[in-house]
Enzyme design. Structure first.
Site, PDB file in Angstrom:
ATOM      1  N   ASN A 103     -30.184   8.940  -3.208  1.00 32.85           N
ATOM      2  CA  ASN A 103     -29.275   9.589  -2.251  1.00 32.85           C
ATOM      3  C   ASN A 103     -30.031  10.339  -1.148  1.00 32.85           C
ATOM      4  OD1 ASN A 103     -27.101   8.680  -3.731  1.00 32.85           O
ATOM      5  ND2 ASN A 103     -26.837  10.591  -4.872  1.00 32.85           N
ATOM      6  N   ARG A 137     -22.697  17.238  -9.258  1.00 32.06           N
ATOM      7  CA  ARG A 137     -21.417  16.730  -9.763  1.00 32.06           C
ATOM      8  C   ARG A 137     -21.480  16.772 -11.303  1.00 32.06           C
ATOM      9  NH1 ARG A 137     -20.199  10.607  -7.963  1.00 32.06           N
ATOM     10  NH2 ARG A 137     -19.193  11.556  -6.165  1.00 32.06           N
ATOM     11  N   ARG A 182     -28.139   4.594  -6.084  1.00 30.03           N
ATOM     12  CA  ARG A 182     -27.004   3.679  -5.958  1.00 30.03           C
ATOM     13  C   ARG A 182     -27.495   2.408  -5.272  1.00 30.03           C
ATOM     14  NH1 ARG A 182     -25.599   7.047  -8.931  1.00 30.03           N
ATOM     15  NH2 ARG A 182     -23.679   8.270  -9.007  1.00 30.03           N
ATOM     16  N   ASP A 231       0.848  -1.199   0.000  1.00 30.81           N
ATOM     17  CA  ASP A 231       0.000   0.000   0.000  1.00 30.81           C
ATOM     18  C   ASP A 231       0.880   1.245   0.000  1.00 30.81           C
ATOM     19  OD1 ASP A 231      -1.823   2.179   0.915  1.00 30.81           O
ATOM     20  OD2 ASP A 231      -3.243   0.531   1.047  1.00 30.81           O
ATOM     21  N   THR A 274     -15.566  -2.106 -10.475  1.00 33.00           N
ATOM     22  CA  THR A 274     -16.745  -1.366 -10.033  1.00 33.00           C
ATOM     23  C   THR A 274     -17.894  -1.477 -11.031  1.00 33.00           C
ATOM     24  OG1 THR A 274     -17.538   0.886  -9.635  1.00 33.00           O
ATOM     25  CG2 THR A 274     -15.653   0.691 -11.059  1.00 33.00           C
ATOM     26  N   ASP A 275     -19.111  -1.240 -10.555  1.00 36.04           N
ATOM     27  CA  ASP A 275     -20.266  -1.190 -11.472  1.00 36.04           C
ATOM     28  C   ASP A 275     -20.226   0.051 -12.359  1.00 36.04           C
ATOM     29  OD1 ASP A 275     -20.863   0.736  -9.528  1.00 36.04           O
ATOM     30  OD2 ASP A 275     -22.784  -0.125  -8.950  1.00 36.04           O
ATOM     31  N   GLU A 276     -19.385   1.034 -11.992  1.00 35.07           N
ATOM     32  CA  GLU A 276     -19.390   2.293 -12.756  1.00 35.07           C
ATOM     33  C   GLU A 276     -18.866   2.110 -14.178  1.00 35.07           C
ATOM     34  OE1 GLU A 276     -18.220   5.851 -10.819  1.00 35.07           O
ATOM     35  OE2 GLU A 276     -18.972   5.194  -8.875  1.00 35.07           O
ATOM     36  N   VAL A 316     -26.207  17.680  -0.534  1.00 34.26           N
ATOM     37  CA  VAL A 316     -26.763  16.705  -1.480  1.00 34.26           C
ATOM     38  C   VAL A 316     -26.628  17.278  -2.890  1.00 34.26           C
ATOM     39  CG1 VAL A 316     -28.920  15.614  -2.220  1.00 34.26           C
ATOM     40  CG2 VAL A 316     -28.351  15.751   0.221  1.00 34.26           C
ATOM     41  N   SER A 355     -10.931   5.014 -15.955  1.00 33.24           N
ATOM     42  CA  SER A 355      -9.663   4.367 -15.575  1.00 33.24           C
ATOM     43  C   SER A 355      -9.910   2.936 -15.097  1.00 33.24           C
ATOM     44  CB  SER A 355      -8.933   5.192 -14.500  1.00 33.24           C
ATOM     45  OG  SER A 355      -9.619   5.132 -13.258  1.00 33.24           O
ATOM     46  N   ILE A 386       2.295   0.337  -6.375  1.00 31.41           N
ATOM     47  CA  ILE A 386       2.060  -0.747  -7.343  1.00 31.41           C
ATOM     48  C   ILE A 386       2.667  -0.441  -8.715  1.00 31.41           C
ATOM     49  CG2 ILE A 386      -0.016  -1.698  -6.244  1.00 31.41           C
ATOM     50  CD1 ILE A 386      -1.647  -0.169  -8.445  1.00 31.41           C
TER      51      ILE A 386
HETATM   52  P1  NAD Z   1      -9.778   3.549  -0.872  1.00 30.67           P
HETATM   53  O1  NAD Z   1      -9.590   4.822  -1.622  1.00 30.67           O
HETATM   54  O2  NAD Z   1     -10.410   3.577   0.476  1.00 30.67           O
HETATM   55  O3  NAD Z   1      -8.364   2.809  -0.703  1.00 30.67           O
HETATM   56  C1  NAD Z   1      -7.443   2.717  -1.748  1.00 30.67           C
HETATM   57  C2  NAD Z   1      -6.150   2.186  -1.167  1.00 30.67           C
HETATM   58  O4  NAD Z   1      -5.205   2.060  -2.251  1.00 30.67           O
HETATM   59  C3  NAD Z   1      -5.511   3.119  -0.138  1.00 30.67           C
HETATM   60  O5  NAD Z   1      -5.059   2.363   0.970  1.00 30.67           O
HETATM   61  C4  NAD Z   1      -4.344   3.740  -0.883  1.00 30.67           C
HETATM   62  O6  NAD Z   1      -3.264   4.117  -0.029  1.00 30.67           O
HETATM   63  C5  NAD Z   1      -3.960   2.609  -1.823  1.00 30.67           C
HETATM   64  N1  NAD Z   1      -3.234   3.086  -3.016  1.00 30.67           N
HETATM   65  C6  NAD Z   1      -3.561   4.136  -3.829  1.00 30.67           C
HETATM   66  N2  NAD Z   1      -2.647   4.262  -4.805  1.00 30.67           N
HETATM   67  C7  NAD Z   1      -1.737   3.278  -4.628  1.00 30.67           C
HETATM   68  C8  NAD Z   1      -0.572   2.880  -5.316  1.00 30.67           C
HETATM   69  N3  NAD Z   1      -0.147   3.548  -6.413  1.00 30.67           N
HETATM   70  N4  NAD Z   1       0.137   1.822  -4.865  1.00 30.67           N
HETATM   71  C9  NAD Z   1      -0.282   1.140  -3.758  1.00 30.67           C
HETATM   72  N5  NAD Z   1      -1.379   1.474  -3.060  1.00 30.67           N
HETATM   73  C10 NAD Z   1      -2.104   2.535  -3.483  1.00 30.67           C
HETATM   74  O7  NAD Z   1     -10.591   2.596  -1.861  1.00 30.67           O
HETATM   75  P2  NAD Z   1     -11.727   1.525  -1.539  1.00 30.67           P
HETATM   76  O8  NAD Z   1     -13.018   2.223  -1.443  1.00 30.67           O
HETATM   77  O9  NAD Z   1     -11.256   0.658  -0.453  1.00 30.67           O
HETATM   78  O10 NAD Z   1     -11.731   0.718  -2.923  1.00 30.67           O
HETATM   79  C11 NAD Z   1     -10.878  -0.394  -3.107  1.00 30.67           C
HETATM   80  C12 NAD Z   1     -11.085  -0.928  -4.517  1.00 30.67           C
HETATM   81  O11 NAD Z   1     -12.446  -1.313  -4.690  1.00 30.67           O
HETATM   82  C13 NAD Z   1     -10.796   0.073  -5.613  1.00 30.67           C
HETATM   83  O12 NAD Z   1     -10.171  -0.599  -6.675  1.00 30.67           O
HETATM   84  C14 NAD Z   1     -12.168   0.578  -6.026  1.00 30.67           C
HETATM   85  O13 NAD Z   1     -12.156   0.993  -7.376  1.00 30.67           O
HETATM   86  C15 NAD Z   1     -12.994  -0.661  -5.829  1.00 30.67           C
HETATM   87  N6  NAD Z   1     -14.409  -0.442  -5.529  1.00 30.67           N
HETATM   88  C16 NAD Z   1     -14.780   0.397  -4.502  1.00 30.67           C
HETATM   89  C17 NAD Z   1     -16.136   0.537  -4.183  1.00 30.67           C
HETATM   90  C18 NAD Z   1     -16.583   1.442  -3.070  1.00 30.67           C
HETATM   91  O14 NAD Z   1     -17.792   1.675  -2.924  1.00 30.67           O
HETATM   92  N7  NAD Z   1     -15.697   1.968  -2.239  1.00 30.67           N
HETATM   93  C19 NAD Z   1     -17.101  -0.161  -4.918  1.00 30.67           C
HETATM   94  C20 NAD Z   1     -16.685  -0.998  -5.963  1.00 30.67           C
HETATM   95  C21 NAD Z   1     -15.341  -1.135  -6.245  1.00 30.67           C
HETATM   96  O1  DAU Z   2     -20.541   2.290  -7.603  1.00 31.93           O
HETATM   97  C1  DAU Z   2     -19.314   1.909  -7.047  1.00 31.93           C
HETATM   98  C2  DAU Z   2     -18.523   3.156  -6.763  1.00 31.93           C
HETATM   99  O2  DAU Z   2     -19.136   3.768  -5.650  1.00 31.93           O
HETATM  100  C3  DAU Z   2     -17.056   2.887  -6.460  1.00 31.93           C
HETATM  101  O3  DAU Z   2     -16.443   2.322  -7.604  1.00 31.93           O
HETATM  102  C4  DAU Z   2     -16.333   4.185  -6.067  1.00 31.93           C
HETATM  103  O4  DAU Z   2     -14.999   3.908  -5.686  1.00 31.93           O
HETATM  104  C5  DAU Z   2     -17.070   4.787  -4.893  1.00 31.93           C
HETATM  105  O5  DAU Z   2     -16.489   6.035  -4.564  1.00 31.93           O
HETATM  106  C6  DAU Z   2     -18.564   4.967  -5.206  1.00 31.93           C
HETATM  107  O6  DAU Z   2     -18.769   6.016  -6.191  1.00 31.93           O
HETATM  108  P1  DAU Z   2     -19.944   7.094  -6.028  1.00 31.93           P
HETATM  109  O7  DAU Z   2     -19.602   8.307  -6.792  1.00 31.93           O
HETATM  110  O8  DAU Z   2     -21.274   6.467  -6.261  1.00 31.93           O
HETATM  111  O9  DAU Z   2     -19.814   7.339  -4.418  1.00 31.93           O
HETATM  112  P2  DAU Z   2     -19.904   8.662  -3.520  1.00 31.93           P
HETATM  113  O10 DAU Z   2     -19.960   8.185  -2.100  1.00 31.93           O
HETATM  114  O11 DAU Z   2     -18.873   9.668  -3.880  1.00 31.93           O
HETATM  115  O12 DAU Z   2     -21.312   9.250  -3.912  1.00 31.93           O
HETATM  116  C7  DAU Z   2     -22.507   8.484  -3.768  1.00 31.93           C
HETATM  117  C8  DAU Z   2     -23.639   9.322  -4.316  1.00 31.93           C
HETATM  118  O13 DAU Z   2     -23.837  10.452  -3.461  1.00 31.93           O
HETATM  119  C9  DAU Z   2     -23.363   9.893  -5.694  1.00 31.93           C
HETATM  120  O14 DAU Z   2     -24.571   9.918  -6.433  1.00 31.93           O
HETATM  121  C10 DAU Z   2     -22.906  11.320  -5.416  1.00 31.93           C
HETATM  122  C11 DAU Z   2     -23.672  11.697  -4.165  1.00 31.93           C
HETATM  123  N1  DAU Z   2     -23.005  12.635  -3.243  1.00 31.93           N
HETATM  124  C12 DAU Z   2     -21.737  12.367  -2.860  1.00 31.93           C
HETATM  125  C13 DAU Z   2     -21.059  13.219  -2.003  1.00 31.93           C
HETATM  126  C14 DAU Z   2     -19.640  12.936  -1.584  1.00 31.93           C
HETATM  127  C15 DAU Z   2     -23.688  13.749  -2.763  1.00 31.93           C
HETATM  128  O15 DAU Z   2     -24.865  13.972  -3.101  1.00 31.93           O
HETATM  129  N2  DAU Z   2     -23.030  14.591  -1.924  1.00 31.93           N
HETATM  130  C16 DAU Z   2     -21.738  14.381  -1.521  1.00 31.93           C
HETATM  131  O16 DAU Z   2     -21.194  15.212  -0.767  1.00 31.93           O
END
Ligand code: NAD
Ligand code: DAU
Length: 360
Positions: A260, A294, A225, A34, A135-137, A217, A164, A61
């Site tokens: 949301n 956004r 979501r 990490d 991710t689903d995105e 919001v 990405s 990485i």
């Molecule tokens: P996060 O942002 O909380 O954590 C990311 C981690 O990756 C951190 O510990 C960071 O230090 C590390 N990192 C970043 N760049 C790096 C590098 N170059 N080398 C090594 N380590 C590095 O992310 P998360 O929410 O835990 O998501 C983890 C994975 O799951 C991601 O690939 C994300 O796309 C995917 N994902 C997240 C969600 C979600 O809702 N959070 C949903 C679907 C998929």
């Molecule tokens: O769908 C999976 C993805 O979910 C992951 O791949 C991403 O890593 C993760 O960040 C998440 O993406 P979202 O953009 O959906 O998550 P976020 O929590 O940023 O936002 C959730 C929803 O809430 C989105 O529709 C934007 C909205 N939002 C978010 C923030 C931060 C607000 O309305 N206000 C806010 O301040």
């Protein structure tokens, strides 16, 4: 020697939960690579201090020589690749690091994994897995009444973050198709739960509600979501590691779609109940503030998860209302963790992202 798995990004939100869950049930060593960016917090793993089953390596990485040496030294039987830049809003402000970590970093890992895997003895080569967490995105945005995405849905990412991740998925498939590297991809919906950095919707709203700050919001708040409790994501990844078919992708979701605005209202009510404030201050719902949307905001994500249910027997076990309650409880019980992550850099991010979003 004890078997090992290599986790990337294990000091982040999902990686932390995965490691803690994994080590509850397995003697298998976890090597955690990490970079400890703003999102990576070694304190998340403080409970493992002194546990020889967890080794944290602070590194990137994208550093091929480092990845090569880690593989040579620890000889993992699998790699679970979480490391990424993960926040959509940050990808809109500064996309460069998303290209570097999410695309270049994934390619470095895939190539070093391929070199390592190709030199394994035949039975280890057969068992080896590279699980790429996506991710689903990648599928883009759904209209309100469209059916959920399946694994066969075309890729149509819209944000720099999603683009990405989509690119990395294509590279992961290419390494399987071209060289036979046993890659399995998971495409998961929105996670929530302990240790999530408070830039994301749910922890941001919990913290702001606790502190009596506005709850920003985006737009009309009717974006949808599918919310999955993080432990359920971890159990899906374990199922994919054990039984997922190489070359396949699996959607992972809760079938728990919420707008949301409804999520934020539910958080307000829970915080009112668990951390009541003076009657004169009124209910937390009064803090909700609609702000500028956004750019390019995806309207809805939803996943058809029948493949992972059918093939791997996985299903989510935590209902949204229960998971949200546990999550609010966790943040209430961990003020030191909150203080530790709410640094000056975090406050600068809030300023950058929200100052430009006056009430809509
Ligand atoms: P996060 O942002 O909380 O954590 C990311 C981690 O990756 C951190 O510990 C960071 O230090 C590390 N990192 C970043 N760049 C790096 C590098 N170059 N080398 C090594 N380590 C590095 O992310 P998360 O929410 O835990 O998501 C983890 C994975 O799951 C991601 O690939 C994300 O796309 C995917 N994902 C997240 C969600 C979600 O809702 N959070 C949903 C679907 C998929
Ligand atoms: O769908 C999976 C993805 O979910 C992951 O791949 C991403 O890593 C993760 O960040 C998440 O993406 P979202 O953009 O959906 O998550 P976020 O929590 O940023 O936002 C959730 C929803 O809430 C989105 O529709 C934007 C909205 N939002 C978010 C923030 C931060 C607000 O309305 N206000 C806010 O301040």
């Amino acid at each position: 020697m004890r078997a090992a798995i290599l986790i990337t990004g294990g000091a982040g939100f999902i990686g932390t939960n995965f490691i803690l869950n994994w080590l509850q049930a397995s003697p298998c060593k976890v090597v955690n690579l990490d970079l400890l960016t703003y999102a990576g917090n070694p304190a998340n793993l403080a409970s493992l201090r002194g546990d020889p089953r967890h080794i944290l390596i602070h590194g990137d990485i994208c550093d091929a020589a480092l990845v090569r040496s880690i593989l040579a030294e620890h000889r993992p039987k699998a790699i679970v690749h979480f490391a990424a830049e993960s926040h959509v809003d940050r990808s809109i402000h500064a996309p460069g690091s998303f290209l570097r970590t999410n695309v270049e970093g994934a390619c470095v890992l895939l190539e070093q994994a391929r070199i390592y895997w190709s030199c394994l003895e035949p039975s280890s080569r057969l068992d080896f897995r590279f699980v790429h967490i996506s991710t689903d995105e990648v599928y883009g945005s759904l209209a309100p009444h469209h059916p959920p995405f399946t694994e066969a849905s075309p890729y149509a990412p819209t944000s720099p973050y999603a683009a990405s991740k989509a690119a990395a998925d294509h590279f992961a498939r290419a390494w399987h198709h071209t060289w036979g590297l046993p890659v399995v991809i998971t495409n998961c919906s929105n996670n929530y739960g302990p240790f999530q950095f408070p830039e994301k919707l749910i922890p941001l709203m919990i913290l702001n509600a606790l502190q009596g700050k506005p709850l920003p919001v985006y737009g009309d708040g009717l974006q949808v979501r599918d919310w999955l409790y993080v432990d359920d994501h971890c159990s899906a990844i374990r199922a994919v590691l054990s039984h997922g078919r190489p070359g396949e992708a699996y959607n992972v979701g809760a079938r728990s779609e919420r707008a949301n605005i409804d999520v934020v209202a539910a958080i307000c009510d829970l915080v009112d109940e668990m951390a009541p404030r003076a009657a004169a201050a009124g209910p937390r719902r009064k803090l909700i503030a609609h702000v500028n949307d956004r750019p390019g905001h995806d309207r809805r994500y939803a996943l058809d998860t029948s493949k992972i249910v059918r093939e791997l027997g996985w299903k989510p076990s935590v209902a949204f209302e229960d998971g949200l309650r546990k999550t609010v409880r966790w943040y209430l019980d961990h003020p030191a963790w909150i203080e530790n992550v709410c640094t000056g850099a975090y406050r600068e991010w809030l300023e950058q992202n929200y100052a430009a979003r006056p009430d809509a």
